[in-house]
Motif scaffolding. Structure first.
Motif, PDB file in Angstrom:
ATOM      1  N   HIS A 212      -3.864   3.806  10.383  1.00 13.69           N
ATOM      2  CA  HIS A 212      -3.512   2.950   9.256  1.00 13.69           C
ATOM      3  C   HIS A 212      -3.066   1.561   9.697  1.00 13.69           C
ATOM      4  O   HIS A 212      -3.376   0.560   9.040  1.00 13.69           O
ATOM      5  N   PHE A 213      -2.341   1.485  10.809  1.00 13.87           N
ATOM      6  CA  PHE A 213      -1.715   0.213  11.176  1.00 13.87           C
ATOM      7  C   PHE A 213      -2.553  -0.664  12.099  1.00 13.87           C
ATOM      8  O   PHE A 213      -2.505  -1.893  11.993  1.00 13.87           O
ATOM      9  N   LEU A 214      -3.292  -0.072  13.014  1.00 16.69           N
ATOM     10  CA  LEU A 214      -4.043  -0.904  13.954  1.00 16.69           C
ATOM     11  C   LEU A 214      -5.051  -1.821  13.250  1.00 16.69           C
ATOM     12  O   LEU A 214      -5.160  -3.003  13.612  1.00 16.69           O
ATOM     13  N   PRO A 215      -5.795  -1.342  12.229  1.00 12.98           N
ATOM     14  CA  PRO A 215      -6.701  -2.260  11.523  1.00 12.98           C
ATOM     15  C   PRO A 215      -5.959  -3.405  10.829  1.00 12.98           C
ATOM     16  O   PRO A 215      -6.432  -4.551  10.828  1.00 12.98           O
ATOM     17  N   ILE A 216      -4.795  -3.113  10.234  1.00 11.13           N
ATOM     18  CA  ILE A 216      -4.022  -4.160   9.553  1.00 11.13           C
ATOM     19  C   ILE A 216      -3.523  -5.188  10.560  1.00 11.13           C
ATOM     20  O   ILE A 216      -3.618  -6.401  10.343  1.00 11.13           O
ATOM     21  N   LEU A 217      -3.008  -4.711  11.691  1.00 13.35           N
ATOM     22  CA  LEU A 217      -2.485  -5.621  12.712  1.00 13.35           C
ATOM     23  C   LEU A 217      -3.600  -6.451  13.335  1.00 13.35           C
ATOM     24  O   LEU A 217      -3.414  -7.629  13.641  1.00 13.35           O
ATOM     25  N   GLU A 218      -4.757  -5.835  13.517  1.00 11.75           N
ATOM     26  CA  GLU A 218      -5.903  -6.558  14.073  1.00 11.75           C
ATOM     27  C   GLU A 218      -6.327  -7.686  13.139  1.00 11.75           C
ATOM     28  O   GLU A 218      -6.620  -8.807  13.571  1.00 11.75           O
ATOM     29  N   GLU A 219      -6.325  -7.392  11.847  1.00 14.81           N
ATOM     30  CA  GLU A 219      -6.720  -8.394  10.855  1.00 14.81           C
ATOM     31  C   GLU A 219      -5.755  -9.574  10.829  1.00 14.81           C
ATOM     32  O   GLU A 219      -6.156 -10.724  10.648  1.00 14.81           O
ATOM     33  N   LYS A 220      -4.460  -9.295  11.039  1.00 17.02           N
ATOM     34  CA  LYS A 220      -3.450 -10.343  10.940  1.00 17.02           C
ATOM     35  C   LYS A 220      -3.116 -10.992  12.280  1.00 17.02           C
ATOM     36  O   LYS A 220      -2.341 -11.942  12.331  1.00 17.02           O
ATOM     37  N   SER A 221      -3.688 -10.481  13.363  1.00 14.46           N
ATOM     38  CA  SER A 221      -3.295 -10.955  14.691  1.00 14.46           C
ATOM     39  C   SER A 221      -3.798 -12.356  15.015  1.00 14.46           C
ATOM     40  O   SER A 221      -3.149 -13.104  15.735  1.00 14.46           O
ATOM     41  N   ARG A 222      -4.983 -12.701  14.521  1.00 17.72           N
ATOM     42  CA  ARG A 222      -5.584 -14.009  14.804  1.00 17.72           C
ATOM     43  C   ARG A 222      -5.648 -14.280  16.309  1.00 17.72           C
ATOM     44  O   ARG A 222      -5.287 -15.349  16.794  1.00 17.72           O
ATOM     45  N   GLY A 223      -6.082 -13.259  17.035  1.00 16.75           N
ATOM     46  CA  GLY A 223      -6.274 -13.415  18.469  1.00 16.75           C
ATOM     47  C   GLY A 223      -5.036 -13.195  19.310  1.00 16.75           C
ATOM     48  O   GLY A 223      -5.105 -13.200  20.537  1.00 16.75           O
ATOM     49  N   LYS A 224      -3.887 -12.998  18.689  1.00 14.51           N
ATOM     50  CA  LYS A 224      -2.640 -12.782  19.418  1.00 14.51           C
ATOM     51  C   LYS A 224      -2.086 -11.412  19.060  1.00 14.51           C
ATOM     52  O   LYS A 224      -2.114 -11.006  17.908  1.00 14.51           O
ATOM     53  N   LYS A 225      -1.593 -10.688  20.075  1.00 11.89           N
ATOM     54  CA  LYS A 225      -1.059  -9.346  19.851  1.00 11.89           C
ATOM     55  C   LYS A 225       0.052  -9.379  18.812  1.00 11.89           C
ATOM     56  O   LYS A 225       0.987 -10.173  18.903  1.00 11.89           O
ATOM     57  N   LYS A 226      -0.064  -8.512  17.807  1.00 11.48           N
ATOM     58  CA  LYS A 226       0.930  -8.469  16.735  1.00 11.48           C
ATOM     59  C   LYS A 226       1.470  -7.050  16.610  1.00 11.48           C
ATOM     60  O   LYS A 226       0.725  -6.076  16.730  1.00 11.48           O
ATOM     61  N   TYR A 227       2.763  -6.951  16.376  1.00  5.89           N
ATOM     62  CA  TYR A 227       3.415  -5.657  16.224  1.00  5.89           C
ATOM     63  C   TYR A 227       3.982  -5.510  14.814  1.00  5.89           C
ATOM     64  O   TYR A 227       4.368  -6.493  14.181  1.00  5.89           O
ATOM     65  N   ALA A 228       4.035  -4.280  14.350  1.00  4.43           N
ATOM     66  CA  ALA A 228       4.636  -3.989  13.053  1.00  4.43           C
ATOM     67  C   ALA A 228       6.107  -3.620  13.238  1.00  4.43           C
ATOM     68  O   ALA A 228       6.597  -3.475  14.363  1.00  4.43           O
ATOM     69  N   LYS A 229       6.802  -3.473  12.121  1.00  2.00           N
ATOM     70  CA  LYS A 229       8.204  -3.070  12.127  1.00  2.00           C
ATOM     71  C   LYS A 229       8.379  -1.868  11.203  1.00  2.00           C
ATOM     72  O   LYS A 229       7.553  -1.624  10.327  1.00  2.00           O
TER      73      LYS A 229
ATOM     74  N   LYS B 117       0.861  -1.175   0.000  1.00  7.19           N
ATOM     75  CA  LYS B 117       0.000   0.000   0.000  1.00  7.19           C
ATOM     76  C   LYS B 117       0.900   1.228   0.000  1.00  7.19           C
ATOM     77  O   LYS B 117       1.706   1.417   0.913  1.00  7.19           O
ATOM     78  N   VAL B 118       0.800   2.040  -1.046  1.00 10.23           N
ATOM     79  CA  VAL B 118       1.615   3.253  -1.160  1.00 10.23           C
ATOM     80  C   VAL B 118       0.747   4.452  -0.806  1.00 10.23           C
ATOM     81  O   VAL B 118      -0.308   4.667  -1.402  1.00 10.23           O
ATOM     82  N   ILE B 119       1.199   5.213   0.181  1.00 12.38           N
ATOM     83  CA  ILE B 119       0.445   6.376   0.646  1.00 12.38           C
ATOM     84  C   ILE B 119       1.272   7.629   0.389  1.00 12.38           C
ATOM     85  O   ILE B 119       2.415   7.737   0.847  1.00 12.38           O
ATOM     86  N   GLU B 120       0.696   8.545  -0.356  1.00 13.67           N
ATOM     87  CA  GLU B 120       1.387   9.791  -0.683  1.00 13.67           C
ATOM     88  C   GLU B 120       1.131  10.804   0.431  1.00 13.67           C
ATOM     89  O   GLU B 120       0.083  11.441   0.496  1.00 13.67           O
ATOM     90  N   GLU B 121       2.108  10.920   1.325  1.00 12.79           N
ATOM     91  CA  GLU B 121       1.927  11.795   2.485  1.00 12.79           C
ATOM     92  C   GLU B 121       3.270  12.076   3.153  1.00 12.79           C
ATOM     93  O   GLU B 121       4.224  11.299   3.031  1.00 12.79           O
ATOM     94  N   ASP B 122       3.335  13.179   3.861  1.00 10.50           N
ATOM     95  CA  ASP B 122       4.499  13.522   4.677  1.00 10.50           C
ATOM     96  C   ASP B 122       4.464  12.647   5.929  1.00 10.50           C
ATOM     97  O   ASP B 122       3.467  12.635   6.654  1.00 10.50           O
ATOM     98  N   ILE B 123       5.527  11.908   6.199  1.00 11.16           N
ATOM     99  CA  ILE B 123       5.529  10.978   7.326  1.00 11.16           C
ATOM    100  C   ILE B 123       5.280  11.692   8.652  1.00 11.16           C
ATOM    101  O   ILE B 123       4.666  11.129   9.564  1.00 11.16           O
ATOM    102  N   THR B 124       5.716  12.932   8.774  1.00 11.11           N
ATOM    103  CA  THR B 124       5.528  13.650  10.037  1.00 11.11           C
ATOM    104  C   THR B 124       4.068  14.018  10.282  1.00 11.11           C
ATOM    105  O   THR B 124       3.700  14.404  11.392  1.00 11.11           O
ATOM    106  N   LYS B 125       3.230  13.886   9.239  1.00  6.04           N
ATOM    107  CA  LYS B 125       1.797  14.162   9.376  1.00  6.04           C
ATOM    108  C   LYS B 125       0.960  12.889   9.226  1.00  6.04           C
ATOM    109  O   LYS B 125      -0.261  12.935   9.199  1.00  6.04           O
ATOM    110  N   PHE B 126       1.640  11.771   9.141  1.00  7.20           N
ATOM    111  CA  PHE B 126       0.985  10.489   8.891  1.00  7.20           C
ATOM    112  C   PHE B 126       0.359   9.945  10.175  1.00  7.20           C
ATOM    113  O   PHE B 126       1.005   9.888  11.219  1.00  7.20           O
TER     114      PHE B 126
END
Length: 339
Positions: A158-175, A144-153
Motif C-alpha cells: 500500500h505504501f511503497l507506490p504512494i511514496l514512489e509517486e510523491k518522492s520526485r526522485g528523492k527517497k521519501k518515508y512515511a510516518k 484512503k480508508v481501508i477496512e482491515e485488521d492492522i496486524t494483517k495489513f
C-alpha cells in the motif's frame, strides 16, 4: 557494562485536562447513545463537528445507526482536539507527508492530520467506523480508508507506490500517527518498527504505563523485558506526555501516554549476523529471567562457552538477562556466533 539508555520524559505543554464527565450509563438495548455532558474542545477544522462528547455521540449515532464502543476492539474515542494537535506536532507532520493512522475511530485525529496537509491511509477494523470516517470527510485524494485488521495489513504493497509517486526522485518515508487501540499496542510496535525502509517516525497513544515502560525501562528493573531490547534495536524511543483518561469516551480505567519512536534505517541497526537469531537468543534468555545465562542459553552452546563469552565482554559468568543492555546482548550474540 553498557545498558539501555533511560530517557526521561521531555517537558511538554501540559496535556489538556477537561473536567471528568459524570458517570455514563450504557445505552438501553436497542436505544441510542445519549449525551449526558459536554467536554469543550477546539473548533472543528472543517472535517465535521468539533470533537467533543456531544459531537462524538452524534457521529456514533449517525445515519440512524447506533454504535456502542466495543471493548474487545479497544475502542476509546478522543474527545479533545488539542490532544490530536499535540500528536500531529510530536510526529512533525507537515504538508506533503504520508501518514498511516491505525484505528481512526470517529476521525478526530484524521481531521488534524488532513489539516496539516498530510495524505492519510487510515486502517480501521470496524466496518461501522470505517464507513463513518468515509462519510465524515467525503471524497478526497488526501484520505484512503481501508477496512482491515492492522496486524494483517500489507504495509509495503500500500505504501511503497504512494511514496514512489510523491518522492520526485528523492527517497521519501512515511510516518505513523495513531491513537492506538490499547489491546494491539505490542503487536503494532513489533510490526512497524522493523520497517525502516517505509517509516521514519511513529507516534502512538498507548496506556501511559506501557508508554513509560517502552521508553524508559532500564536494566535490573522489573519492567525490563525483551520488548525493550527490540524497541532500542529498531528505534530511539522518547516518552512525550501524559493524557488524562477524562479525554476519552468511554472513559478507560487508565491514563493515556504518548510515545515517539525515531525509526532506524537498516544501516543503523546494531551489527549482528542475523536479526532473527539475535532476538531468538534474547527471548530465550528472558524465558528464565532469574536464571543465569549459562543455564538459560545452554541449548545454544555449553555453559563453559557462555561463561567464556560473558567474560570476554566484561560481564560476570553468573550474569542474568536483566543485567544486560541491548549492546551487551549484541556483543554476547556475536561472541557466541564464533563458538
Amino acid at each position: 557494562m553498557l545498558g539501555l539508555t533511560s530517557l526521561s520524559p521531555r517537558p511538554a505543554r501540559p496535556s489538556p485536562s477537561p473536567a471528568t464527565p459524570p458517570h455514563r450509563r450504557p445505552p438501553p438495548p436497542g436505544g441510542r447513545i445519549r449525551p449526558t455532558s459536554a467536554v469543550s474542545t477546539a473548533p472543528s477544522d472543517g472535517g465535521g463537528a468539533a470533537d467533543d462528547y456531544h459531537s462524538t455521540i452524534r457521529s456514533l449515532n449517525s445515519h440512524g445507526r447506533r454504535h456502542v464502543p466495543r471493548k474487545s476492539l479497544g475502542q476509546n474515542y478522543m474527545l479533545n482536539a488539542r490532544v490530536n494537535e499535540e500528536l500531529v506536532a510530536a510526529a512533525g507532520v507537515e504538508e506533503g507527508d504520508v501518514v498511516l493512522e491505525i484505528g481512526p475511530g470517529t476521525g478526530s485525529l484524521t481531521a488534524a492530520l488532513l489539516a496539516a496537509g498530510a495524505t492519510v491511509v487510515a486502517v480501521e477494523k470496524d466496518k461501522h467506523m470505517a464507513t463513518l470516517v468515509r462519510d465524515r470527510f467525503g471524497s478526497t485524494e488526501q484520505l484512503k480508508v481501508i477496512e482491515e485488521d492492522i496486524t494483517k495489513f500489507h504495509v509495503h504493497s500500500h505504501f511503497l507506490p504512494i511514496l514512489e509517486e510523491k518522492s520526485r526522485g528523492k527517497k521519501k518515508y512515511a510516518k505513523v500517527v495513531s491513537n492506538l487501540p490499547f489491546n494491539v499496542s505490542t503487536e503494532v510496535v513489533k510490526q512497524i518498527l522493523p520497517m525502516g525502509d517505509v517509516f521514519s517516525v511513529m507516534v502512538l497513544m498507548l496506556q501511559d504505563e506501557a508508554a513509560l515502560r517502552l521508553a524508559n525501562a532500564s536494566i535490573q528493573t522489573p519492567e525490563y523485558r525483551p520488548i525493550n531490547v527490540f524497541v532500542n534495536f529498531y528505534s530511539e524511543p522518547e516518552y512525550k506526555f501524559k493524557v488524562e483518561r477524562a479525554n476519552f469516551f468511554p472513559q478507560p480505567t487508565v491514563d493515556g501516554g504518548v510515545i515517539r519512536f525515531k525509526i532506524k534505517d537498516a544501516g543503523e541497526y546494531p551489527p549482528v549476523s542475523s536479526n532473527k537469531s539475535f532476538f531468538s537468543m534474547v527471548n530465550s534468555a528472558f524465558n528464565g529471567k532469574r536464571k543465569m545465562l549459562r543455564k538459560s542459553l545452554q541449548h545454544l552452546c555449553s555453559s563453559a562457552d557462555i561463561e567464556a563469552a560473558l567474560t570476554n565482554i566484561d560481564l560476570p559468568p553468573t550474569a542474568r538477562p536483566s543485567e544486560l543492555g541491548m549492546d551487551d546482548f549484541v556483543r554476547l550474540h556475536n561472541h557466541l556466533g564464533k563458538v
